[in-house]
Structure formats: structure tokens, C-alpha cells
Write a protein that holds these residues in place. Structure first.
Motif, mmCIF file in Angstrom:
data_model
loop_
_atom_site.group_PDB
_atom_site.id
_atom_site.type_symbol
_atom_site.label_atom_id
_atom_site.label_comp_id
_atom_site.label_asym_id
_atom_site.label_seq_id
_atom_site.Cartn_x
_atom_site.Cartn_y
_atom_site.Cartn_z
ATOM 1 N N ALA A 1 0.908 -1.143 -0.129
ATOM 2 C CA ALA A 1 0.085 0.021 -0.113
ATOM 3 C C ALA A 1 0.731 1.302 -0.081
ATOM 4 N N LYS B 1 1.296 1.257 -4.093
ATOM 5 C CA LYS B 1 0.253 2.032 -4.684
ATOM 6 C C LYS B 1 0.298 3.733 -4.229
ATOM 7 N N TRP C 1 3.932 5.093 -5.402
ATOM 8 C CA TRP C 1 4.196 4.904 -6.854
ATOM 9 C C TRP C 1 3.388 5.729 -7.727
ATOM 10 N N GLN C 2 2.103 5.782 -7.203
ATOM 11 C CA GLN C 2 1.354 6.545 -8.014
ATOM 12 C C GLN C 2 1.609 8.173 -7.760
ATOM 13 N N ASP D 1 -3.203 7.438 -10.719
ATOM 14 C CA ASP D 1 -4.683 6.789 -10.616
ATOM 15 C C ASP D 1 -4.986 7.152 -9.006
ATOM 16 N N GLY E 1 -7.591 6.194 -7.971
ATOM 17 C CA GLY E 1 -8.262 5.433 -7.080
ATOM 18 C C GLY E 1 -7.527 4.209 -6.410
ATOM 19 N N LEU E 2 -6.239 4.114 -7.116
ATOM 20 C CA LEU E 2 -5.198 3.180 -6.456
ATOM 21 C C LEU E 2 -4.823 3.999 -5.267
ATOM 22 N N ILE E 3 -4.533 5.232 -5.217
ATOM 23 C CA ILE E 3 -4.167 6.040 -4.151
ATOM 24 C C ILE E 3 -5.308 5.882 -3.012
ATOM 25 N N ASP F 1 -7.501 3.731 -2.455
ATOM 26 C CA ASP F 1 -7.447 2.446 -2.175
ATOM 27 C C ASP F 1 -6.304 2.054 -0.989
ATOM 28 N N GLY F 2 -4.860 2.563 -1.628
ATOM 29 C CA GLY F 2 -3.784 2.209 -0.931
ATOM 30 C C GLY F 2 -3.880 2.850 0.431
ATOM 31 N N THR G 1 -5.594 1.052 3.333
ATOM 32 C CA THR G 1 -4.659 -0.138 4.088
ATOM 33 C C THR G 1 -3.396 0.544 4.834
#
Ligand SMILES: N[C@@H](CCC(=O)N[C@@H](CS)C(=O)NCC(=O)O)C(=O)O
Length: 211
Positions: A108, A112, A115-116, A128, A130-132, A134-135, A138
Motif C-alpha cells: 500500500a 500504490k 508509486w502513483q 491513478d 483510485g489506487l491512491i 485504495d492504498g 490499508t
């Protein structure tokens, strides 16, 4: 007794292994295998780490991969301050925190959020969101759980253990992100932990230089 660590200085897992070597005072050679340019999948590295990941470790012809195996070996095979508590309960806590970093926090924090937010724009891409998001869920849970498990000034008491060395590198990258820095600052015990760890020569000496 030559020791070599194969992995780039920007890798969090390689940094954890280096932190263990530095805390024990073990001299080592760093072979900067650049995974971002595909060197992890070169035949000579696959012979050391069949999944093409870093780090890989060698000591007098003894080869090892998987970072927790490496850090435990470094602690047990070399003289210097013990990096694992002697008693069963704090030792289990240390192993538990290393497992949390491996199974939940690293993916996470680094895979996520960092990286993003940091690497994708450096490479000219669009993060992205959404990925951030989501990460970050967690990340928040991982920080709460680890802060709740903390048993002293550092993660497992008042002396540095492998738990501190496994958590610190992904946290350093997390703190370079807006949401990650705010989430970290909201945890007072972990914030104080960071300030203490940040004064250690091993941490200062292995700090990654990005960009
Ligand atoms: N389970 C491995 C994980 C190591 C790992 O994921 N390393 C990352 C760099 S921090 C890597 O090699 N990534 C490249 C890839 O996944 O291809 C360990 O504990 O050593």
C-alpha cells in the motif's frame, strides 16, 4: 569474510538489509542491480533470486534471498548489538510487525500511494486516484495497528530491532506523499519513533536519492 548485497539503493527491501548490516557494523559491497531498467531479470540476477527481485545476499559463498531471512542471518551470524529481542513475546511481536510490513503495509505505502503520487508523474504519467485512495485505506489501518502494537520508544522496546528496520524504508517513501505524510503526522507515537530513528547513522547513511 566478503559480504555482498545485490540491490539498488532506491529499493526499500534492499535498504532494510543494508540497515541490518550497518547496525551490526558489517562491511559489505553493494551491487546496484537496477530493477527499473530490467536488470533484475538478467540471468546472473535470476541465479541469485529466481523471482528477479531484490535484494539478494552473499556471505563467503553462502547465498540467500528473502529480506527477513537475510536480516535474521545478519543478526545471528555477525557480532554486534542484537537486533532481535531474546524473550519470546517481544520477539514474536517483532516477527508480527515484519509480517504486517510484508503482507499489507509495503504494497500500500510503496506499491500504490508512493508509486502513483511520486513515480508515475516522474515518468510523465497521470496518477491513478483510485489506487491512491485504495492504498490509503490499508496505510491507515497498518499505521493504527503498528502504533497499537508499539511497546516502547521504538517498535519493540527501547532498543532497535528488525521490526524498526523493516518498517522504516517504506515509511520514508510514504512520507514523501501528501496523504501519507498527513496520515503519519496524525500518529504521535509513530511520529516520535520516526524522529528517533532518523538520528541513527545507519538511516542517514542509506537514505535514497531520488530523481
Ligand atoms: N519477498 C521479497 C520481496 C522483495 C521485493 O519485493 N523487492 C522489490 C524492490 S523493493 C522488487 O524487487 N521489485 C521488483 C519486482 O517486483 O519485479 C523479499 O522479502 O526480499
Amino acid at each position: 569474510m566478503p559480504v555482498t548485497l545485490h540491490g539498488p539503493s532506491y529499493s526499500t527491501y534492499a535498504r532494510t538489509a543494508r540497515l541490518a548490516l550497518e547496525e551490526k557494523g558489517v562491511a559489505y559491497e553493494l551491487n546496484e542491480v537496477d530493477i527499473l531498467s530490467g536488470k533484475g531479470h538478467a540471468p546472473e540476477h535470476l541465479a541469485r533470486q529466481p523471482w528477479g527481485k531484490v535484494p539478494a545476499f552473499e556471505h563467503d559463498g553462502f547465498g540467500l534471498f528473502e529480506t527477513f531471512a537475510i536480516t535474521r542471518y545478519v543478526d545471528e551470524a555477525f557480532p554486534g548489538p542484537a537486533l532481535q529481542p531474546a524473550d519470546a513475546k517481544p520477539r514474536a511481536r517483532m516477527t508480527q510487525i515484519c509480517g504486517i510490513v510484508d503482507s499489507y503495509a509495503y504494497g500500500a505505502m510503496v506499491g500504490k500511494v508512493f508509486w502513483q503520487e511520486v513515480i508515475v508523474p516522474m515518468q510523465g504519467g497521470q496518477p491513478d486516484a483510485g489506487l491512491i485512495a485504495d492504498g490509503m485505506k490499508t496505510v491507515e489501518r497498518s499505521l493504527d495497528v503498528i502504533e497499537g502494537l508499539m511497546g516502547g520508544e521504538l517498535l519493540c522496546g527501547n532498543a532497535v530491532t528488525l521490526a524498526d528496520l523493516h518498517l522504516l524504508p517504506p515509511v520514508e517513501y510514504l512520507r514523501m506523499t501528501k496523504g501519507g505524510a498527513a496520515a503519519f503526522a496524525a500518529r504521535p507515537k509513530l511520529s516520535a519513533w520516526w524522529e528517533r530513528m532518523n538520528q541513527r547513522p545507519s538511516v542517514v547513511g542509506t537514505r535514497p536519492k531520488l530523481g
